[in-house]
Every structure is written in structure tokens, then in C-alpha cells.
Scaffold this active site. Structure first.
Site, short mmCIF file in Angstrom:
data_model
loop_
_atom_site.label_atom_id
_atom_site.label_comp_id
_atom_site.label_asym_id
_atom_site.label_seq_id
_atom_site.Cartn_x
_atom_site.Cartn_y
_atom_site.Cartn_z
N ALA A 60 43.96 34.94 32.29
CA ALA A 60 44.10 33.50 32.17
C ALA A 60 42.71 32.89 32.20
O ALA A 60 41.75 33.56 32.55
CB ALA A 60 44.93 32.96 33.33
N GLY A 99 47.25 37.66 32.72
CA GLY A 99 48.12 37.08 31.69
C GLY A 99 48.13 37.91 30.41
O GLY A 99 49.12 37.91 29.68
N GLU A 102 50.62 40.52 30.96
CA GLU A 102 51.94 39.89 30.99
C GLU A 102 52.42 39.58 29.57
O GLU A 102 53.60 39.75 29.26
CB GLU A 102 51.90 38.61 31.84
N GLU A 122 45.59 39.63 39.82
CA GLU A 122 45.75 38.32 40.47
C GLU A 122 45.63 38.38 41.99
O GLU A 122 45.19 37.43 42.62
CB GLU A 122 47.13 37.72 40.11
#
Ligand code: NAD
Length: 690
Positions: A60, A99, A102, A122
Site C-alpha cells: 500500500a 496489498g 492481497e 503489515e
């Protein structure tokens, strides 16, 4: 940001957002639009998501954390993929992190290049994955393996990822072509395999294994809010329907974004990156080439520093005054390498290669070929001056001359040479082969290119270099000295060593100051106080009694039969009481909070002075130094960030009171601290500039 190329009904969407393809708002919008268009296009049978550059998606854009989310957020894009009636395949060319992974997990298949790395880091920022990672990964590879990956945050290589089932295939040939073929096959077969649909019930044994690992993690770090959230989220993957569990994960994630621990960890992350930029040192400053190094002194630090060069592939000559000390130093280095090879952290070939890069020699003339010389001899100005005068004669023109001094004036050392522009400090931390921090000390006349080269070299040595200015103890030790002084004062006022150590470990340090002193050796501080002035009545008395700490079996604590943890010693406590009486200090008890305030506020105050004097460029540099050189708990963000969370008005008021109570003027709040306290400001505000 997205390039689309169609090949026989397969739309390849290539992400491009240099340098790391972070999934910021711009790339998300482009990806979402690109997907919508391709999925609606009747000529498209399947989609491949690929990426340009070295990474797939680095994660991210964490600068967006804490700001209002900008649509489309990643879960919305993943919902679009979930709703797709055409297969979507991820072609993972490089790192797929956070991300990025993901996104790949939501696709119908994942192909990875052999060099790809996949991970959900994370946890290191006090968070958990927030876009279905905690749901799709356990469904794909089982709860225990998924939990382990998310708990360490460590990425796995492509091979391991295939073994675990994170990716379908490792592609040795043309990744995009293979991904297109895979996508076409899925379309031909009319298959849309989604992680979310995998709803395999856990066997009681699997559940038990996961719960045991979860309990272990919670016990190891009971205060880590995100570990607890991760456990709940992974449990949800097996107890709740997918959509409900994803919503629960998102709620956990949002709560963690506001959690003080995560804020502190994110601050530490940004501060570390910012420390690489030195104000007034343009990026395009020329660098000098470093191909050979010399280290003066084969003692504790010299040996470790030589290892840093050897580990980075730079040949290094270690120089001593005589053969005996040289032999001992080199033996110690060989022993450390042998240990690493035995533990399996390096191969035997690597061990030999590293040892072979280190040459021993007697006499400074052997520094003649070095592009950089790092001096790590005794901490005495006379010794340093003699060495630098000699280096000035023997070192080749343009060689960088660095000192590893802990406290001495780098300007005074530079002044004995005819080339002060080439002199600076490189203050490594002990053990130098392990600790990441290096304070790079810019002296008054250090040339910009010398500073830039030293900072680059620090990174090449796999260290974290932070530029600082010249003063007694630079940033780290100067602040540490304030803590040590406060610790001694607390002893006299009534707190006992074990109470102070307990308060400090409870705060988050791995060791308290007195256990640390015993480990390092009380003779070190004692000698340095003798050299530089200053008294520590209790520590000095102990050292005078020959109680040097662990190495003599006695220090602030007693160490029975070589034990590494000490026990209380009534003799020490009686000595403290006598010393307090002799100083006319009345003793009382202290709470852990009072102890923390007494120890840490003076450090914060000194940090404010360091900023005022321009010794550190920004509060984040001070935080980076304390987290990486002194084991300050990262989840408290460093002393300056922590001070902001406590409130500068409170710290200033307490310091004013401490100054009055102890008669120690140096505890009076620094002007910068006073100003910020009065304004309701924070060190972290842009207007906090000194
Ligand atoms: P040490 O006593 O272990 O090693 C110093 C070595 O330098 C000795 O082996 C000595 O023989 C050698 N030496 C002395 N004069 C010399 C000369 N003229 N030429 C060649 N070799 C010479 O000391 P150390 O702990 O390694 O500290 C070295 C320097 O690093 C000091 O300036 C110290 O302040 C600094 N430092 C130490 C630490 C630490 O934790 N030990 C941390 C950071 C910086």
C-alpha cells in the site's frame, strides 16, 4: 499507470507506478478502471495482471494511512475481482508485498517468477492485512502456515510460496506468456477458482495446532494489539462466512490504524527513510570510490567493523601496534565467522571468503592503499591525534579518514591533519557486526562528498547511517548520559536498581540501565568519567571495589557461577543508603511511572537541545538513533515521538519541578521544549523547527 495489451482474447494489464508500484490512489483508480473495461469487453476472455519494473507491487502507499480513504480502496477492487465472470491471473514478476499480495490472492491463479518474494509485512507497522489477506491466505494454505507468515511478516521466496500453495506455479520461462496460457486454460475450462470459495473445515488437530501457535504468540508479546487482532482474524476465517469475516478484518484493521503502537511504528518507519536525506547535501553530490578499507585497532570495535567491510565484499586491512593484539583480534573475528557458519547463517565458502578479505598488519604504513580508514583505537585524544597525524603522512590523497570515537571532538582530531576536509566520524555501535546504526559525524570542515560517500558506504555495509554534528557524545551517547545521571540520582533518592530496571523493561527496553551496565562492564563508564570528568557516586564506588559487573561476578547485582541474570545484593543496597546519607539526600519510594519520567524526560530535554544546536537535523533522526542503537522500543516511536504522545506541556512542567527538587539546573526545560509546550505544539509538527 496501467498499460493494456491484448493477445488473442487475453487482456494483459501492466501496472506501472515507480519506484515500487505502490498501490496508491492513482494506481488503484487506474487498475479498477482497467479491470472494469476489460471485464466488460466482449473480445476479452480472460485478464492477466502483470507489473513493470523489479517489483510486482511493493504494498500500500502507507503515507495514505490515517488519512480519509480515497475510493476505490483495495477491498473494492478485490470485490470487483470476486464478482468477475472471467478468469484473472496474477503474473508476479518480483516482490508482492502487503496489498500487492492481497491483490494476487484475490486473483483466480498466481504464477511467480523464480526471484519473486511474497509476504504480508503489515505486522511490522503494528497492523494486520486489511484487504482480505487474513481470510484468503488461511483458506489457501491453512491457518497455521498463514498465521506464521503474517506473524513474522517475513516474505517467502517463490519456491517456498509454491510449496505452501500461495502460488500455483513458479515459471522459469516467459512469465507473461505462461500467465496468458494459464488464463486461457481457465477460460476454456470455464473455471473461476477463488480462495474465498475454499471452505475446508479444519480438523480438530489443525485447530489445536493453530491455537497453540496463537497462544504462544500472544504470550510472547501480550501488549501487541495487532497480534491479538491477527489471531481473531485468522480464527474468523474458519468460524465465519467469508464476507462477514472480511468485514471483521477490516474493522480490526481500521482500529489498528488509530492505535498508538501502530502510529509509533509508522513514525519509526518514515523517520528511518527520511534520515537518508541530509538537509543541505544535494542528491547529486559526487562520491569517492571505496574499493579498499583499513581499520585501526583490532579490539572489540575494530574487529566488528572489519567484519562489516568483509561482509560487504570490501577487502580490509586491520592494523595494530603489535603482533599479539593483532593475533588475538583476528582470532576473535575468525571465531565469530566460524560460529555463523556452524549455525548455518553463512555457508563455509562464504565464511572462508569473508575471512580472506581481512588482512592483518602491524604499523600504520599499511593504511597507504586504503580508500577509507576507520580508526577504532583507544578512546584517548592523545592516541587519536598521534594516529591521525601519522595517517596524514601515509594515507593516499583523497582517502577518507574516519574515527569511531564515542565522545571525542572530531574537529580537534581533524585539526591535526593537513586534510580536515577528508575527516569525519563513523560511530558504530557494539557489536559492530550486528548493530545497524552508524552515527556519521560531520565535522566543521568535512567536505560534502566525504559525508555523502560515508553515508553511502554505511548503506553498502548494510547499516543505517544517520548524519549528526559534533558535540560530546553526539546524539545517542549525549542523551544516554542524561539518563545515566538521572538513574544515579534516583538510586540516591530511594529507588533500588532492580526497581529502576523493572520500570525500564516494563516500558519496553530489553534491559534496564543497571543490568546493562553490569553486562557492558562498570569499569568502562568509570574510566570514561575519570577521563572526561563527572561522578556517579554509586557506580564509581562499585567499580573502585572491583565490582565491574558480570565479568567479575558482581556489579549492581550478584551473578552466581557465571549466571547472566543477577540477583539483588544487600551490600549494594546498603552502599546506596550510605551514599545517600553522605550526600544528605532523603530517600523515598518511587512508582514505575515516576521512574520512567525521571529517566526519560531529561533525555527528551537533551534531544530538544540537540535540535536547537542543529546536531540532529530532525526529531525523527533522534528517534531512529535511539531505536536502532539503544534498543528504544520501536512501538513507542523513539524518545521524541514518545514525548509528543505524553504531552510536551506535562514534560516541561515536570522537568521544571525536577530541576527545583534536585537543584540540577540542566533539568530546566530547553527553550525549544518550553516554546512548544507553551504553544501546545509537538516535536513532530513542521513548525517545531528549532
Ligand atoms: P579496545 O580497547 O577493545 O580496542 C582498541 C584496540 O586498539 C586495541 O586492540 C589496541 O591495541 C588498539 N590500538 C591502540 N592504539 C593503537 C594504534 N596506535 N595503532 C593501532 N592499534 C591501536 O577498544 P574498543 O572498545 O574497540 O573501542 C575502540 C574505539 O571505539 C574507542 O574510540 C571507543 O570509544 C569506540 N567505541 C567503542 C564502543 C564499545 O562499545 N566498545 C562503541 C562505540 C565506539
Amino acid at each position: 499507470m496501467i498499460q493494456r495489451d491484448d493477445h488473442g482474447g487475453i487482456a494483459v494489464l501492466t501496472l506501472s507506478n515507480p519506484p515500487v508500484n505502490a498501490l496508491g490512489a492513482g494506481l488503484r483508480a487506474a487498475l479498477d478502471a482497467g479491470l472494469a473495461e476489460a471485464l466488460a469487453d466482449a473480445t476479452v476472455r480472460a485478464v492477466v495482471i502483470a507489473a513493470e519494473g523489479k517489483l510486482f507491487v511493493g504494498g500500500a502507499d502507507i503515507s495514505e494511512f490515517g488519512k480519509p480513504p480515497q475510493s476505490p480502496i483495495l477491498p473494492e477492487i478485490l470485490a470487483r475481482i470476486d464478482g468477475a465472470s472471467k478468469p484473472i491471473v496474477a503474473a508476479i514478476n518480483g516482490a508482492a508485498l502487503g496489498g500487492g499480495l492481497e491483490l494476487a490472492l484475490a486473483c483466480h491463479a498466481r504464477l511467480a517468477a523464480p526471484g519473486a518474494k511474497l509476504g504480508l509485512p503489515e505486522i511490522n507497522l503494528g497492523l494486520i492485512p486489511g484487504a482480505g489477506g487474513t481470510q484468503r491466505l488461511p483458506r489457501l494454505i491453512g491457518p497455521t502456515a498463514a498465521f506464521a507468515m503474517m506473524l513474522t511478516g517475513e516474505p517467502v521466496g517463490a519456491g517456498k510460496a509454491a510449496e505452501l500453495g500461495v502460488v500455483d506455479e513458479v515459471e522459469l520461462g516467459d512469465l507473461r506468456e505462461a500467465a496468458r496460457t494459464h488464463a486461457r486454460e481457465l477460460a476454456d475450462a470455464g473455471r473461476l477458482p477463488r480462495a474465498r470459495d475454499r471452505d475446508e473445515r479444519l480438523t480438530p488437530e489443525e485447530r489445536e495446532t493453530f491455537e497453540a501457535k496463537a497462544a504462544e504468540a500472544l504470550k510472547r508479546d501480550p501488549q501487541a494489539t495487532n497480534v491479538a487482532a491477527l489471531v481473531r482474524a485468522v480464527r474468523g476465517a474458519f468460524d465465519k462466512p467469508f464476507d462477514e469475516a472480511v468485514a471483521a478484518e477490516r474493522d480490526e484493521f481500521r482500529a489498528l490504524v488509530d492505535d498508538p503502537r501502530s502510529r509509533a511504528l509508522r513514525h519509526a518507519f518514515f523517520a528511518e527513510r527520511e534520515a537518508a536525506k541530509v538537509p543541505g547535501l544535494p542528491k547529486d553530490t559526487p562520491r569517492r570510490e571505496i574499493a579498499r578499507a583499513a581499520v585501526i585497532g583490532a579490539g572489540t570495535m575494530g574487529g566488528g567493523i572489519a567484519m562489516c567491510f568483509a561482509n560487504a565484499g570490501i577487502p580490509v586491512t586491520v592494523i595494530e601496534t603489535e603482533q599479539g593484539a593483532l593475533g588475538q583480534g583476528l582470532d576473535r573475528v575468525r571465531g565469530l565467522y566460524a560460529g555463523s557458519a556452524k549455525r548455518g547463517s553463512i555457508t563455509e565458502e562464504e565464511r572462508d571468503a569473508r575471512i580472506n578479505r581481512i588482512t592483518g598488519a602491524v604499523g600504520l604504513a599499511h593504511a597507504a592503499e586504503a580508500d577509507i580508514v576507520v580508526e577504532a583505537a583507544f578512546e584517548e585524544m592523545g592516541v587519536k591525534r598521534a594516529i591521525f597525524s601519522e595517517l596524514d603522512r601515509v594515507a593516499k590523497p583523497g582517502a577518507i579518514l574516519a574515527t569511531n570515537t564515542s565522545y571525542l571532538d572530531v574537529n580537534a582530531i581533524a585539526a591535526v591533519t593537513s586534510r580536515p576536509q577528508d575527516v569525519l566520524g563513523m560511530h558504530f555501535f557494539s557489536p559492530a557486526n550486528v548493530m545497524r546504526l552508524v552515527e556519521v559525524v560531520r565535522a566543521d570542515r568535512t567536505a560534502p562528498e566525504v559525508l555523502a560517500t560515508a553515508l553511502d558506504l554505511g548503506r553498502r555495509l548494510n547499516k543505517l547511517p544517520v548524519a549528526v554534528g559534533v558535540c560530546f557524545g553526539f546524539v545517542g551517547n549525549r542523551m544516554l548520559e542524561k539518563r545515566s545521571k538521572a538513574g544515579e540520582r534516583l538510586l540516591l533518592e530511594g529507588a533500588l536498581p532492580h526497581e529502576i530496571d523493572a520500570a525500564v523493561t516494563e516500558f519496553g527496553f530489553r534491559m534496564g540501565p543497571f543490568a546493562m551496565g553490569d553486562l557492558a562492564g562498570l569499569d568502562i563508564g568509570w574510566r570514561s568519567r575519570k577521563d572526561f570528568g563527572g561522578r556517579a557516586p554509586v557506580a564509581d564506588a562499585l567499580a573502585e571495589m572491583g565490582r565491574y559487573g558480570q565479568k567479575t561476578g558482581r556489579g549492581f547485582y550478584v551473578y552466581a557461577d557465571g549466571a547472566r541474570t543477577g540477583t539483588r545484593d544487600p551490600e549494594v543496597e546498603a552502599l546506596i543508603a550510605r551514599t545517600a546519607e553522605a550526600h544528605g539526600i532523603a530517600r523515598r519510594s518511587f512508582t514505575a511511572d515516576e521512574i520512567v519520567a525521571r529517566l526519560m524526560y531529561p533525555m527528551v530535554n537533551e534531544g530538544a537541545r540537540i535540535l536547537e544546536e542543529g546536531i540532529a537535523a530532525r526529531p525523527g533522526d533522534i528517534d531512529t538513533i535511539w531505536i536502532n542503537g539503544y534498543n528504544w522500543p520501536a512501538w513507542r516511536g523513539g524518545p521524541m515521538h514518545w514525548a509528543d504522545t505524553v504531552g510536551l506541556d506535562r514534560i516541561a512542567a515536570d522537568l521544571t519541578r525536577f530541576a527545583a527538587e534536585t537543584g540540577d539546573e540542566s533539568l530546566t526545560p530547553a527553550p525549544l521544549l518550553q516554546r512548544l509546550a507553551a504553544e501546545g505544539g509537538r516535536f513532530g509538527d513542521p513548525r517545531a523547527k528549532a
